[in-house]
Design an enzyme around this catalytic site. Sequence first.
Site: not given
Ligand code: FAD
Ligand code: SIN
Length: 524
Positions: A111, A227, A273, A334, A369, A374
């Site tokens: 990437e 993104h 990015r 993103h 980032r 992440s």
């Molecule tokens: P999240 O996975 O967002 O979880 C948050 C949780 O908190 C959820 O369960 C939600 O319901 C809960 N929540 C929120 N507010 C409240 C509240 N008030 N009360 C109770 N619960 C609540 N990163 C990479 O490294 N590689 C990738 O390939 C990649 N691809 C991505 C693709 C997409 C489409 C997106 C949107 C993001 C991508 N990212 C990627 C970023 C990555 O997915 C996120 O940064 C990471 O998953 C965040 O994890 P987290 O556990 O911090 O939060």
């Molecule tokens: C992607 O698959 O392009 C998302 C990867 C990322 O957000 O790190």
Amino acid sequence: MEYDFLVLGSGMAGLTFAINAAPHGSVAILTKKQRSESNTNYAQGGIAAAIGKDDSWELHLQDTLTAGAGLCDREAVEVLVRNGPRLIHWLIELGAQFDKNPDGSIALGKEGGHSRNRIIHAADHTGYEIERTLLIAARRTPHITVLEHYQALDLIVENGACAGVQVLDTLTGDLFEIRAKAVLLATGGCGQVYLHTSNPLIATGDGIAMAWRAGATMGNMEFIQFHPTTLYHTDAPSFLISEAVRGEGGILRRRDGYRFMPDYDPRAELAPRDIVARAIDAELKKTGDPCVFLDITHLDPEFVQRRFPTIYHTCLQYGVDITKEPIPVVPAAHYTCGGVWTDLDGRTTIPRLYACGEVAYTGVHGANRLASNSLLEALVFAERAALHATTRLDELPPKPKPSCIMAQLPPIEPAPEIHDHAYNWDADRLQIRKVMQKKVGIVRTVQRLNEARCELEQLAPQIEAAYRMLSPTVESCEARNLVACALLITHSALARKESRGLHYVLDYPETREEFAACPTLITT
Ligand code: FAD
Ligand code: SIN
């Protein structure tokens, strides 16, 4: 209700913390929808870790620092990249099925900004595979209770320390408190603060807003990652077209077929990015076109369908056969690079309150980032936070080093009178998202940032007054949190008088040496 550890959020950060903390006490995971709904579940490209034969943690560190444009915390990045390989193996031991090469070794994708192939993936649904694995592991772990459809509203702070949260049962409307010895914010980012975002509806910055209201220090909120490539289609929400598509050879073209990225950066489509998103933005402004195109029609159609099944089928649903025609794409908000300030153990400035994953600012991402860092950050720092919370909970809270960019955003006071529109949460939410999209987007100006600040400062007290007057609902809580996040982003953006990484301001186009290593810190 009372538990030893209360985890807000069931994405990668929350589940990893819970699994590690559970052997030491009771854990409740609160989640506002069904348990799998999270940004984690939609992650496509993969998770970065230096496990290749030609790779090393030093190279991963260097790539992360380069993408971060001088603003990463080197120590935090070192913690991130050194722990990556070990924790990938932990995920595999838990049952995660990542793509393999014919010889049985783990397949590594590429990437933007990575000097080596180091993206561990499960086709283009890596997040789903990780979420599935962690949910099964959490179910098997004694002492973990998952409470679905419970929305955290505000933190309870007593004698200066976090003692629990106020909660809304979103199915019944009941309000109650849950208390714990330690609380982890793992609520993810605030992508929904923008009109166009790759994030699901849950990403309303609840944890960021709650921590700020409780008086925690926030860091680097101006750095919002757009993104470069989400599907442009009038009927589709901003569906992500993974960077891995460019990693496999996807080419960005204008409508007339011209490949424009080499004009902007020698790394072309695989530049970091911020550079690719700004280049697309510039091309769209120059041509007046609504989108550019990502072309992978030169790749073997069978390979495309196998490597990118989710993207292939979703685009087909919207009438685009990606093996035969270029994909119309636009940038969309993103990832929230900043968030609640934490030390290397996930501790915030409030005793007994931890933060991990996208909600947190650990210093690893700096001004931009690096792709796929992440998921790794969520994994590495959640494990560390669990270790700290279960063994050294009573230590005094950490203090951030003073920075040369400090700002203050006082708590939002309710307006004395409420205009009718403050009852219309959907309208308020739309207004916030439109203001942010138009005035605090990829290319910023001081005038537009100030206009956004004024509009948000008018709206916020109205929302606060209506929120306090009526019984809380999902909509009112989220509108209140979104406007707080929007203000934090806008104030931070105004405080940083330079361009760096994702923060690009036409009035200050230069990167200023004196602001290197200076995060933007905001207190109440
Ligand atoms: P999240 O996975 O967002 O979880 C948050 C949780 O908190 C959820 O369960 C939600 O319901 C809960 N929540 C929120 N507010 C409240 C509240 N008030 N009360 C109770 N619960 C609540 N990163 C990479 O490294 N590689 C990738 O390939 C990649 N691809 C991505 C693709 C997409 C489409 C997106 C949107 C993001 C991508 N990212 C990627 C970023 C990555 O997915 C996120 O940064 C990471 O998953 C965040 O994890 P987290 O556990 O911090 O939060
Ligand atoms: C992607 O698959 O392009 C998302 C990867 C990322 O957000 O790190």
